[in-house]
Scaffold this motif. Sequence first.
Motif, PDB file in Angstrom:
ATOM      1  N   ASP A 187     -15.796 -10.432  37.856  1.00 45.32           N
ATOM      2  CA  ASP A 187     -14.515  -9.720  37.818  1.00 45.32           C
ATOM      3  C   ASP A 187     -13.346 -10.664  38.092  1.00 45.32           C
ATOM      4  OD1 ASP A 187     -15.666  -7.273  37.203  1.00 45.32           O
ATOM      5  OD2 ASP A 187     -15.578  -6.515  39.258  1.00 45.32           O
ATOM      6  N   GLY A 188     -13.540 -11.584  39.033  1.00 42.54           N
ATOM      7  CA  GLY A 188     -12.490 -12.538  39.377  1.00 42.54           C
ATOM      8  C   GLY A 188     -12.114 -13.454  38.228  1.00 42.54           C
ATOM      9  N   LYS A 189     -13.039 -13.659  37.314  1.00 39.52           N
ATOM     10  CA  LYS A 189     -12.779 -14.509  36.149  1.00 39.52           C
ATOM     11  C   LYS A 189     -12.370 -13.683  34.929  1.00 39.52           C
ATOM     12  CE  LYS A 189     -15.756 -18.195  37.728  1.00 39.52           C
ATOM     13  NZ  LYS A 189     -14.759 -19.228  37.920  1.00 39.52           N
ATOM     14  N   GLY A 190     -12.272 -12.364  35.119  1.00 40.13           N
ATOM     15  CA  GLY A 190     -11.864 -11.497  34.019  1.00 40.13           C
ATOM     16  C   GLY A 190     -12.913 -11.366  32.927  1.00 40.13           C
ATOM     17  N   MET A 191     -14.172 -11.560  33.292  1.00 42.76           N
ATOM     18  CA  MET A 191     -15.259 -11.478  32.313  1.00 42.76           C
ATOM     19  C   MET A 191     -15.879 -10.082  32.318  1.00 42.76           C
ATOM     20  SD  MET A 191     -17.253 -15.032  33.215  1.00 42.76           S
ATOM     21  CE  MET A 191     -18.344 -15.047  31.806  1.00 42.76           C
ATOM     22  N   THR A 192     -16.351  -9.673  31.159  1.00 42.75           N
ATOM     23  CA  THR A 192     -17.128  -8.441  31.077  1.00 42.75           C
ATOM     24  C   THR A 192     -18.597  -8.792  31.290  1.00 42.75           C
ATOM     25  OG1 THR A 192     -17.540  -8.660  28.712  1.00 42.75           O
ATOM     26  CG2 THR A 192     -15.532  -7.458  29.375  1.00 42.75           C
ATOM     27  N   GLN A 193     -19.419  -7.779  31.481  1.00 42.17           N
ATOM     28  CA  GLN A 193     -20.858  -8.032  31.584  1.00 42.17           C
ATOM     29  C   GLN A 193     -21.363  -8.675  30.300  1.00 42.17           C
ATOM     30  OE1 GLN A 193     -22.765  -4.318  32.578  1.00 42.17           O
ATOM     31  NE2 GLN A 193     -22.425  -4.621  34.769  1.00 42.17           N
ATOM     32  N   GLU A 194     -20.802  -8.260  29.188  1.00 46.27           N
ATOM     33  CA  GLU A 194     -21.209  -8.822  27.902  1.00 46.27           C
ATOM     34  C   GLU A 194     -20.840 -10.300  27.801  1.00 46.27           C
ATOM     35  OE1 GLU A 194     -20.588  -7.460  23.361  1.00 46.27           O
ATOM     36  OE2 GLU A 194     -21.077  -5.913  24.838  1.00 46.27           O
ATOM     37  N   ASP A 195     -19.647 -10.663  28.279  1.00 47.21           N
ATOM     38  CA  ASP A 195     -19.235 -12.074  28.285  1.00 47.21           C
ATOM     39  C   ASP A 195     -20.218 -12.913  29.108  1.00 47.21           C
ATOM     40  OD1 ASP A 195     -16.897 -11.443  26.840  1.00 47.21           O
ATOM     41  OD2 ASP A 195     -15.694 -11.264  28.673  1.00 47.21           O
ATOM     42  N   LEU A 196     -20.548 -12.405  30.287  1.00 45.75           N
ATOM     43  CA  LEU A 196     -21.469 -13.130  31.163  1.00 45.75           C
ATOM     44  C   LEU A 196     -22.851 -13.224  30.537  1.00 45.75           C
ATOM     45  CD1 LEU A 196     -22.133 -14.575  33.779  1.00 45.75           C
ATOM     46  CD2 LEU A 196     -22.412 -12.328  34.880  1.00 45.75           C
ATOM     47  N   ALA A 197     -23.299 -12.130  29.957  1.00 47.46           N
ATOM     48  CA  ALA A 197     -24.612 -12.126  29.312  1.00 47.46           C
ATOM     49  C   ALA A 197     -24.669 -13.150  28.183  1.00 47.46           C
ATOM     50  CB  ALA A 197     -24.938 -10.732  28.789  1.00 47.46           C
ATOM     51  N   ASP A 198     -23.621 -13.201  27.368  1.00 54.11           N
ATOM     52  CA  ASP A 198     -23.578 -14.176  26.273  1.00 54.11           C
ATOM     53  C   ASP A 198     -23.598 -15.602  26.806  1.00 54.11           C
ATOM     54  OD1 ASP A 198     -23.526 -12.175  24.353  1.00 54.11           O
ATOM     55  OD2 ASP A 198     -21.356 -12.288  24.043  1.00 54.11           O
ATOM     56  N   GLY A 199     -22.816 -15.863  27.844  1.00 57.05           N
ATOM     57  CA  GLY A 199     -22.749 -17.206  28.414  1.00 57.05           C
ATOM     58  C   GLY A 199     -24.040 -17.655  29.076  1.00 57.05           C
ATOM     59  N   ALA A 200     -24.791 -16.693  29.618  1.00 54.54           N
ATOM     60  CA  ALA A 200     -26.045 -17.018  30.307  1.00 54.54           C
ATOM     61  C   ALA A 200     -27.266 -16.810  29.418  1.00 54.54           C
ATOM     62  CB  ALA A 200     -26.174 -16.151  31.560  1.00 54.54           C
ATOM     63  N   ASP A 201     -27.044 -16.374  28.183  1.00 50.36           N
ATOM     64  CA  ASP A 201     -28.117 -16.095  27.230  1.00 50.36           C
ATOM     65  C   ASP A 201     -29.091 -15.038  27.776  1.00 50.36           C
ATOM     66  OD1 ASP A 201     -29.295 -16.380  24.739  1.00 50.36           O
ATOM     67  OD2 ASP A 201     -30.702 -17.921  25.425  1.00 50.36           O
ATOM     68  N   LEU A 202     -28.492 -13.946  28.281  1.00 51.03           N
ATOM     69  CA  LEU A 202     -29.268 -12.831  28.829  1.00 51.03           C
ATOM     70  C   LEU A 202     -28.798 -11.544  28.165  1.00 51.03           C
ATOM     71  CD1 LEU A 202     -28.911 -13.805  32.600  1.00 51.03           C
ATOM     72  CD2 LEU A 202     -30.972 -14.071  31.203  1.00 51.03           C
ATOM     73  N   PHE A 203     -29.537 -10.477  28.377  1.00 53.98           N
ATOM     74  CA  PHE A 203     -29.121  -9.171  27.880  1.00 53.98           C
ATOM     75  C   PHE A 203     -28.091  -8.566  28.829  1.00 53.98           C
ATOM     76  CE2 PHE A 203     -33.446  -9.449  26.033  1.00 53.98           C
ATOM     77  CZ  PHE A 203     -33.117  -9.274  24.701  1.00 53.98           C
ATOM     78  N   ARG A 204     -27.120  -7.832  28.265  1.00 60.61           N
ATOM     79  CA  ARG A 204     -26.111  -7.178  29.092  1.00 60.61           C
ATOM     80  C   ARG A 204     -26.734  -6.187  30.057  1.00 60.61           C
ATOM     81  NH1 ARG A 204     -24.425  -2.774  30.282  1.00 60.61           N
ATOM     82  NH2 ARG A 204     -25.464  -1.808  28.523  1.00 60.61           N
ATOM     83  N   THR A 205     -27.775  -5.509  29.629  1.00 61.14           N
ATOM     84  CA  THR A 205     -28.434  -4.540  30.506  1.00 61.14           C
ATOM     85  C   THR A 205     -29.075  -5.225  31.703  1.00 61.14           C
ATOM     86  OG1 THR A 205     -30.388  -4.604  29.080  1.00 61.14           O
ATOM     87  CG2 THR A 205     -28.820  -2.804  28.717  1.00 61.14           C
ATOM     88  N   TYR A 206     -29.541  -6.463  31.519  1.00 65.90           N
ATOM     89  CA  TYR A 206     -30.122  -7.214  32.638  1.00 65.90           C
ATOM     90  C   TYR A 206     -29.026  -7.609  33.630  1.00 65.90           C
ATOM     91  CZ  TYR A 206     -33.068 -10.509  35.175  1.00 65.90           C
ATOM     92  OH  TYR A 206     -33.762 -11.170  36.163  1.00 65.90           O
TER      93      TYR A 206
END
Length: 97
Positions: free
Chosen positions: A22-41
């Motif tokens: 949240d502090g970086k203004g990222m969505t769960q989807e942004d984080l998932a894409d960056g970490a190569d994970l599923f958004r649901t995870y």
Amino acid sequence: MKNDQDIPLQKCFGLRVKELRDGKGMTQEDLADGADLFRTYISRIETGLANPSLTVIHALAKALAEPVASLLSPPTQLNVPAKTFTRNSIARGRVSR
């Protein structure tokens, strides 16, 4: 295992990940894409329902551009913020008639 405030460790870790995201203004989807994970995870991690491996913790840290130690620090808030909803409904492949 619980911390000194009787909050499960996975829950504390998840709150910290959410706080950093949240502090970086990222969505769960942004984080998932960056970490190569599923958004649901990501959602399961943030709610304390998943117990991520060291490999996943490292991927999250890299996607957040934070040192791993930062993810392992306690969150500043121990409450889960209320969910926010968008005004417009999100299309899920259904057609409105």
